[in-house]
Design an enzyme around this catalytic site. Structure first.
Site, PDB file in Angstrom:
ATOM      1  N   GLU A 266       0.817  -1.209   0.000  1.00 11.15           N
ATOM      2  CA  GLU A 266       0.000   0.000   0.000  1.00 11.15           C
ATOM      3  C   GLU A 266       0.851   1.258   0.000  1.00 11.15           C
ATOM      4  OE1 GLU A 266      -3.064   0.264  -0.488  1.00 11.15           O
ATOM      5  OE2 GLU A 266      -4.007  -1.629   0.056  1.00 11.15           O
ATOM      6  N   ARG A 270       0.618   3.822  -3.170  1.00 10.22           N
ATOM      7  CA  ARG A 270      -0.010   5.117  -2.859  1.00 10.22           C
ATOM      8  C   ARG A 270       1.026   6.215  -2.661  1.00 10.22           C
ATOM      9  NH1 ARG A 270      -5.556   4.285   0.604  1.00 10.22           N
ATOM     10  NH2 ARG A 270      -5.707   2.019   0.501  1.00 10.22           N
ATOM     11  N   ASP A 399      -4.564  -9.894  -8.644  1.00  6.47           N
ATOM     12  CA  ASP A 399      -4.814  -8.937  -9.720  1.00  6.47           C
ATOM     13  C   ASP A 399      -3.625  -8.141 -10.252  1.00  6.47           C
ATOM     14  OD1 ASP A 399      -4.643  -7.554  -7.324  1.00  6.47           O
ATOM     15  OD2 ASP A 399      -6.730  -6.921  -7.306  1.00  6.47           O
ATOM     16  N   GLU A 532     -12.402   0.316 -10.179  1.00  6.78           N
ATOM     17  CA  GLU A 532     -12.002  -0.649 -11.210  1.00  6.78           C
ATOM     18  C   GLU A 532     -12.912  -0.672 -12.436  1.00  6.78           C
ATOM     19  OE1 GLU A 532     -10.038  -1.393  -7.558  1.00  6.78           O
ATOM     20  OE2 GLU A 532     -12.191  -1.478  -7.929  1.00  6.78           O
TER      21      GLU A 532
END
Length: 640
Positions: A266, A270, A399, A532
Site C-alpha cells: 500500500e 499510494r 490482480d 475498477e
C-alpha cells in the site's frame, strides 16, 4: 485498485509523526559517569589487549601476526608472498623479514600512542564538572542529529527527465462532455476541501463524523495518505492552489522516521507512486526526495531467506512480518508482485540499482517455480520459497501482479520482452481455466480454489477488462480477440452495477444458476467508492471511442453523486440493493487518486496523458515511459 480498508486482502488494495531528533535516554541527577567516559574505558581496555598481544603472541613467520581476527581491519588485504605494497603503503607477508619487523614495531608504537592518548582523555574527563560533561554529551547528540539531517538532505544525482507529453490539456470540444468533465472536477474539489477542513494530515476522512480516519495498512501514524494520493489528480485537473497546499504539507510535515508498521504494498503504490507522479508532473524536487526516503525505509522488508518481501515493515526498526491470516505465513502475489514500476523508476532517478535488483530477483525466482496448470497461486512462503494454498484469482490477492507484468513491458518502451512473455503465458492460462461464459451470456473471471472453479467475480477483477484492452496490441496474434474480451468483461461489470437499486456495483457477484452478476451474501453487497469498473470504461473508451463507455461512466458518476455524497465529502454505502442505504462513513484515499481521476480522463481528450507516453500504476498514478536502450537500469549517466 482497491480492496476495503477493513480487509487487507487484495493486490490492487490490501484492505504519531516525529520530526524531532532521535530519542536518547534521560540522564538522572545521580549519574556519576558519562556515557562517553564509559566508552573510553572500554576502548582503553581493548587497546591494552591489542597492545599486549604484540608482545605475547608467538613470533613465528609461519603464523599470522593478527590471530585476533583484526587483520582485515588493521591491515588492508593483499595476496600473501607477493611482497607488494597495499594502497596505504603497508608491506605485508613479504619475504623481507627486517622490513616486516620494522613495520610491526611501527604498529606497536602507534597502538601505544593511541592507548596513552585515550588514558589522557579519560583523566581530563574526570577533572570536569557534571555540567560540563552533560554539555559535551548534548553537543555529541546534536552532532548525530545534524548528521542524520544532512544525510536526508543529500542531493540526488541529476537525471535527464524523460520527454513528457500531455501533462495539460484534454479539453473536449463537445459542450456536453465539457460540462460532465467540469462536474467531475467539482466532485474532486468537494472531496478535497472537506478533507482539508476536517481531516488534514490524517490518512483519510470520515465525512459524516467530520474527522480523520485511518486503517492498519498505514500503521499508527498520520502520514497524510489522501494528500499524497490526490496530488496528481489535483494537478491534471488544474487545481493548482490545492496542489500547492499539499506540496507544502509534504515538505513540512511528511516524515517517515516513525515507529509504525505499514503495508509495503500500500505504501509503495499510494505514497511512492503518488510522489513519483507528482514529481514528474510538476518537476518539484521535494517529491522525488521524499519518495527515495520512503523507499529506503521499505528495503528491510526484503531481508527474507528468499528475497520475497514481508507484507508489512516497521518504518523505524525495519522489522517485517506477514499478515496473520495469509496462508501459513505466506506473502501475497499481488503485493510482492506490484513493486516493479515504482522500483524501476527509483533506480532511474537515484542511479542506485538496488531497487531494480530487488524486483528482478522476485521475477527470476517466480520464473523458476512450477505453476499448477500454468497458474500462479496467490500465496508464496518467503522463508521456504514454496507456494501456499493453491488459490488463483485475477481479483483480490492476485490482480495487480498480472497488471504489472504488462505494464513493465509498456514502461520499458516495449523492450522488456521477458515481462511480456510472462504476461502472455499467464493470461493464456487464465483464459483457459478461469474465464467462463454464464448461461445468460455474460463473460466472467472466476477463482481457482483447490482444483475447482468458484463462479464468483469480485469488483477488483473488473480492472481486467481494461488490462486486456491495454495488452491487446503486442499480444500473440490475438489483438482483436483481447480487445473483444476486454469489452465483454466491461459489459459484465456494467451489468453488476445495473442490476442494483443504486446503480453501483457490489464487492463481488455470483454466476450460479439463475443468479448472474448479483451479490448473494450480505457481506458482499457494499460499495466503497471503488474505481475498477470506471477504469475499464476509460481504457475501452481510449481504444474504441465507443460512446457507451462514456454513457456508463456518467451513470456511475451520477450514482456516486446521488448516494455517496454527503455534506462532509463522499462515503461508501453498505448495501447497493437498498434504495435507502446506510453509509460506511469513510472517504477512501483511492477515491481521489483513482475513481475521480479515471472519470475526469473519461471525459477528456486523448491528448491528456496519452498512453504511448504514460503508464498508470495500480493506484492510477501516471509514470512516464522510459525510452531506454536497455531495461537494466536507467538513462541516468551516473548509472551508465
Amino acid at each position: 485498485m482497491t480492496a476495503p480498508a477493513l480487509l487487507p486482502l487484495s493486490g490492487r488494495r490490501i484492505p504519531p509523526l516525529n520530526l524531532g531528533p532521535p530519542s536518547f535516554p534521560h540522564h538522572r541527577a545521580t549519574l556519576r559517569l558519562s556515557e562517553k567516559f564509559i566508552l573510553l574505558l572500554i576502548l582503553s581496555a581493548f587497546i591494552t589487549l591489542c597492545f599486549g598481544a604484540f608482545f605475547f603472541l608467538p613470533d613465528s613467520s609461519k603464523h599470522k601476526r593478527f590471530d585476533l581476527g583484526l587483520e582485515d581491519v588493521l591491515i588492508p588485504h593483499v595476496h600473501a608472498n607477493k611482497g607488494a605494497k597495499d594502497p596505504g603503503g603497508f608491506l605485508i607477508h613479504g619475504p623481507d623479514e627486517p622490513r616486516h619487523r620494522e613495520e610491526e614495531e611501527r604498529l606497536r608504537n602507534k597502538i601505544r600512542a593511541d592507548h596513552e592518548k585515550a588514558l589522557e582523555e579519560a583523566k581530563e574527563k574526570l577533572k570536569k564538572s557534571r555540567e560540563e560533561i552533560r554539555a559535551e554529551i548534548q553537543t555529541e547528540k546534536n552532532k548525530v542529529v545534524q548528521d542524520i539531517k544532512m544525510k536526508e538532505k543529500k542531493p540526488l544525482p541529476p537525471v535527464p527527465i524523460p520527454k513528457l507529453s500531455g501533462i495539460n490539456g484534454g479539453d473536449p470540444e463537445d459542450n456536453d462532455i465539457r460540462m460532465k468533465r467540469e462536474k467531475i472536477k467539482e466532485m474532486m474539489k468537494h472531496a478535497w476541501d472537506n478533507y482539508r477542513t476536517y481531516g488534514w494530515g490524517h490518512n483519510e476522512l470520515r465525512p459524516i463524523a467530520k474527522k480523520g480516519h485511518s486503517t492498519n495498512i498505514f500503521g499508527s501514524s498520520q502520514m497524510g495518505a489522501t494528500i499524497v494520493d490526490a496530488l496528481d489528480t489535483l494537478y491534471i485537473m488544474g487545481l493548482h492552489d490545492e496542489f500547492r497546499d499539499g506540496q507544502k504539507w509534504i515538505k513540512e510535515s511528511l516524515d517517515f522516521s516513525v515507529n509504525s508498521e505499514v503495508s509495503v504494498f500500500e505504501v509503495n503504490i499510494r505514497f511512492i507512486g503518488g510522489l513519483l507522479a507528482a514529481y514528474y508532473l510538476s518537476g518539484e524536487e521535494i517529491f522525488k526526495i521524499k519518495a527515495v526516503q520512503l523507499a529506503e525505509k521499505l528495503l528491510p522488508a526484503f531481508n527474507t531467506p528468499t528475497g520475497i518481501p514481508w507484507a508489512m515493515v516497521n518504518l523505524k526498526s525495519g522489522v517485517g512480518r506477514n499478515w496473520g491470516w495469509a496462508s501459513a505465513g505466506s506473502s501475497i502475489l499481488a503485493e510482492f508482485g506490484t513493486l516493479h514500476m515504482e522500483f524501476v523508476h527509483l533506480s532511474y532517478l537515484t542511479g542506485d540499482p538496488v531497487y531494480y535488483k530487488k524486483v528482478m530477483h522476485i521475477r527470476k525466482l517466480l520464473q523458476k517455480m512450477d505453476r499448477p496448470n500454468g497458474l500462479y497461486p496467490n500465496y508464496l512462503n518467503p522463508r521456504t520459497g514454496r507456494w501456499g494454498q493453491y488459490h488463483t484469482s485475477v481479483g483480490g490477492l492476485g490482480d495487480s501482479f498480472y497488471e504489472y507484468l504488462l505494464k513493465a513491458w509498456l514502461m520499458s518502451d516495449k523492450t522488456d520482452i521477458e515481462a511480456r512473455n510472462m504476461y502472455d503465458d499467464a493470461i493464456e492460462a487464465i483464459e483457459k481455466h478461469l474465464i467462463k461464459k454464464s448461461r445468460g451470456g455474460l463473460t466472467f473471471i472466476g477463482e481457482w480454489k483447490n482444483g475447482h472453479l468458484e463462479k464468483k467475480m469480485g469488483h477488483l477483477a473488473c480492472f481486467a477488462g481494461g488490462m486486456f484492452a491495454l495488452g491487446a496490441d503486442g499480444s500473440r496474434n490475438k489483438a482483436g480477440h483481447y480487445l473483444e474480451l476486454g469489452a465483454e468483461i466491461a459489459r459484465t461489470c456494467h451489468e453488476s452495477y445495473d442490476r442494483t437499486a443504486l446503480k453501483l456495483g457490489p464487492e463481488s457477484f455470483k454466476f450460479d444458476g439463475a443468479v448472474e452478476a448479483v451479490a448473494v451474501r450480505q457481506a458482499e453487497k457494499y460499495y466503497i467508492l471503488r474505481p475498477e469498473v470506471i477504469e475499464t470504461y476509460w481504457y475501452l473508451w481510449r481504444f474504441t471511442h465507443d460512446p457507451r463507455y462514456r454513457q456508463w461512466g456518467w451513470e456511475a458518476a451520477l450514482a456516486i453523486e446521488k448516494y455517496c455524497r454527503v455534506s462532509g465529502g463522499f462515503s461508501g454505502v453498505k448495501d447497493v440493493y437498498s434504495s435507502t442505504p446506510a453509509h460506511d462513513d469513510v472517504q477512501q484515499s483511492f477515491f481521489l487518486a483513482e475513481t475521480l481521476k479515471y472519470l475526469y480522463l473519461l471525459f477528456s481528450g486523448d491528448d491528456l496523458l496519452p498512453l504511448d507516453h504514460w503508464v498508470f500504476n495500480t493506484e492510477a498514478h501516471p509514470l512516464p515511459v522510459l525510452h531506454l536502450a536497455n531495461t537494466t537500469l536507467s538513462g541516468n549517466p551516473a548509472v551508465r
